[in-house]
Scaffold this motif. Structure first.
Motif, mmCIF file in Angstrom:
data_model
loop_
_atom_site.group_PDB
_atom_site.id
_atom_site.type_symbol
_atom_site.label_atom_id
_atom_site.label_comp_id
_atom_site.label_asym_id
_atom_site.label_seq_id
_atom_site.Cartn_x
_atom_site.Cartn_y
_atom_site.Cartn_z
ATOM 1 N N GLY A 187 0.776 -1.228 0.000
ATOM 2 C CA GLY A 187 0.000 0.000 0.000
ATOM 3 C C GLY A 187 0.809 1.281 0.000
ATOM 4 O O GLY A 187 0.241 2.364 -0.065
ATOM 5 N N ILE A 188 2.136 1.188 0.086
ATOM 6 C CA ILE A 188 2.923 2.422 0.108
ATOM 7 C C ILE A 188 3.135 2.984 -1.295
ATOM 8 O O ILE A 188 3.614 4.090 -1.448
ATOM 9 C CB ILE A 188 4.277 2.258 0.834
ATOM 10 N N GLY A 189 2.768 2.238 -2.306
ATOM 11 C CA GLY A 189 2.873 2.722 -3.678
ATOM 12 C C GLY A 189 4.191 2.364 -4.335
ATOM 13 O O GLY A 189 5.216 2.214 -3.676
ATOM 14 N N ARG A 190 4.130 2.229 -5.649
ATOM 15 C CA ARG A 190 5.307 1.829 -6.412
ATOM 16 C C ARG A 190 6.454 2.832 -6.327
ATOM 17 O O ARG A 190 7.600 2.440 -6.115
ATOM 18 C CB ARG A 190 4.945 1.558 -7.869
ATOM 19 N N PRO A 191 6.202 4.159 -6.464
ATOM 20 C CA PRO A 191 7.324 5.108 -6.381
ATOM 21 C C PRO A 191 8.057 5.026 -5.037
ATOM 22 O O PRO A 191 9.287 5.036 -4.999
ATOM 23 C CB PRO A 191 6.670 6.477 -6.567
ATOM 24 N N ALA A 192 7.301 4.935 -3.944
ATOM 25 C CA ALA A 192 7.929 4.848 -2.623
ATOM 26 C C ALA A 192 8.658 3.522 -2.462
ATOM 27 O O ALA A 192 9.780 3.491 -1.952
ATOM 28 C CB ALA A 192 6.882 5.018 -1.520
ATOM 29 N N THR A 193 8.037 2.436 -2.890
ATOM 30 C CA THR A 193 8.685 1.127 -2.802
ATOM 31 C C THR A 193 9.997 1.128 -3.569
ATOM 32 O O THR A 193 11.030 0.695 -3.055
ATOM 33 C CB THR A 193 7.761 0.011 -3.324
ATOM 34 N N VAL A 204 9.105 9.130 -1.876
ATOM 35 C CA VAL A 204 8.574 8.778 -0.555
ATOM 36 C C VAL A 204 7.847 9.995 0.012
ATOM 37 O O VAL A 204 8.443 11.052 0.201
ATOM 38 C CB VAL A 204 9.691 8.341 0.415
ATOM 39 N N GLY A 205 6.549 9.837 0.255
ATOM 40 C CA GLY A 205 5.753 10.941 0.770
ATOM 41 C C GLY A 205 5.089 10.600 2.092
ATOM 42 O O GLY A 205 5.318 9.538 2.673
ATOM 43 N N PRO A 206 4.236 11.499 2.555
ATOM 44 C CA PRO A 206 3.559 11.305 3.839
ATOM 45 C C PRO A 206 2.747 10.016 3.939
ATOM 46 O O PRO A 206 2.698 9.396 5.001
ATOM 47 C CB PRO A 206 2.644 12.529 3.953
ATOM 48 N N LEU A 264 4.363 3.049 6.944
ATOM 49 C CA LEU A 264 5.545 2.482 7.602
ATOM 50 C C LEU A 264 5.471 2.664 9.114
ATOM 51 O O LEU A 264 5.788 1.746 9.867
ATOM 52 C CB LEU A 264 6.820 3.141 7.058
ATOM 53 N N ARG A 265 5.034 3.847 9.566
ATOM 54 C CA ARG A 265 4.915 4.111 11.001
ATOM 55 C C ARG A 265 3.941 3.121 11.651
ATOM 56 O O ARG A 265 4.201 2.582 12.717
ATOM 57 C CB ARG A 265 4.457 5.545 11.245
ATOM 58 N N GLN A 266 2.797 2.885 10.978
ATOM 59 C CA GLN A 266 1.802 1.948 11.508
ATOM 60 C C GLN A 266 2.360 0.527 11.554
ATOM 61 O O GLN A 266 2.186 -0.186 12.541
ATOM 62 C CB GLN A 266 0.524 1.989 10.655
ATOM 63 N N ALA A 267 3.053 0.110 10.494
ATOM 64 C CA ALA A 267 3.629 -1.237 10.455
ATOM 65 C C ALA A 267 4.680 -1.411 11.550
ATOM 66 O O ALA A 267 4.746 -2.462 12.192
ATOM 67 C CB ALA A 267 4.234 -1.507 9.074
#
Length: 71
Positions: free
Chosen positions: A13-19, A47-49, A55-58
């Motif tokens: 769920g963090i998205g392809r660009p962030a991954t 990598v955005g908010p 990541l913070r939740q995980a």
């Protein structure tokens, strides 16, 4: 030629660009984020908010946190 894919355990769920940005920076497992701050991760292009929030939740679910939060 065999396709080379990096094995990782980043949250979905963090998205392809962030991954992609995180993988290129060498982050392949959630536990690695305990050595870096949210502020440093936000400096990575892609990598955005939203990614930071996921990541913070995980991390929280595993009773971990980003480095600036750990004390």
């Amino acid at each position: 030629m065999a396709q080379q894919e990096v094995e990782h355990s980043l949250p979905q769920g963090i998205g392809r660009p962030a991954t992609n940005a995180l993988l290129l920076a060498g982050f392949t497992h959630l536990e690695q984020f305990t050595t870096v701050s949210e502020k440093d991760l936000l400096k990575l292009h892609g990598v955005g908010p939203k990614a930071i929030r996921i990541l913070r939740q995980a991390l929280h679910e595993k009773r971990l946190s980003f480095s600036e939060d750990a004390q």
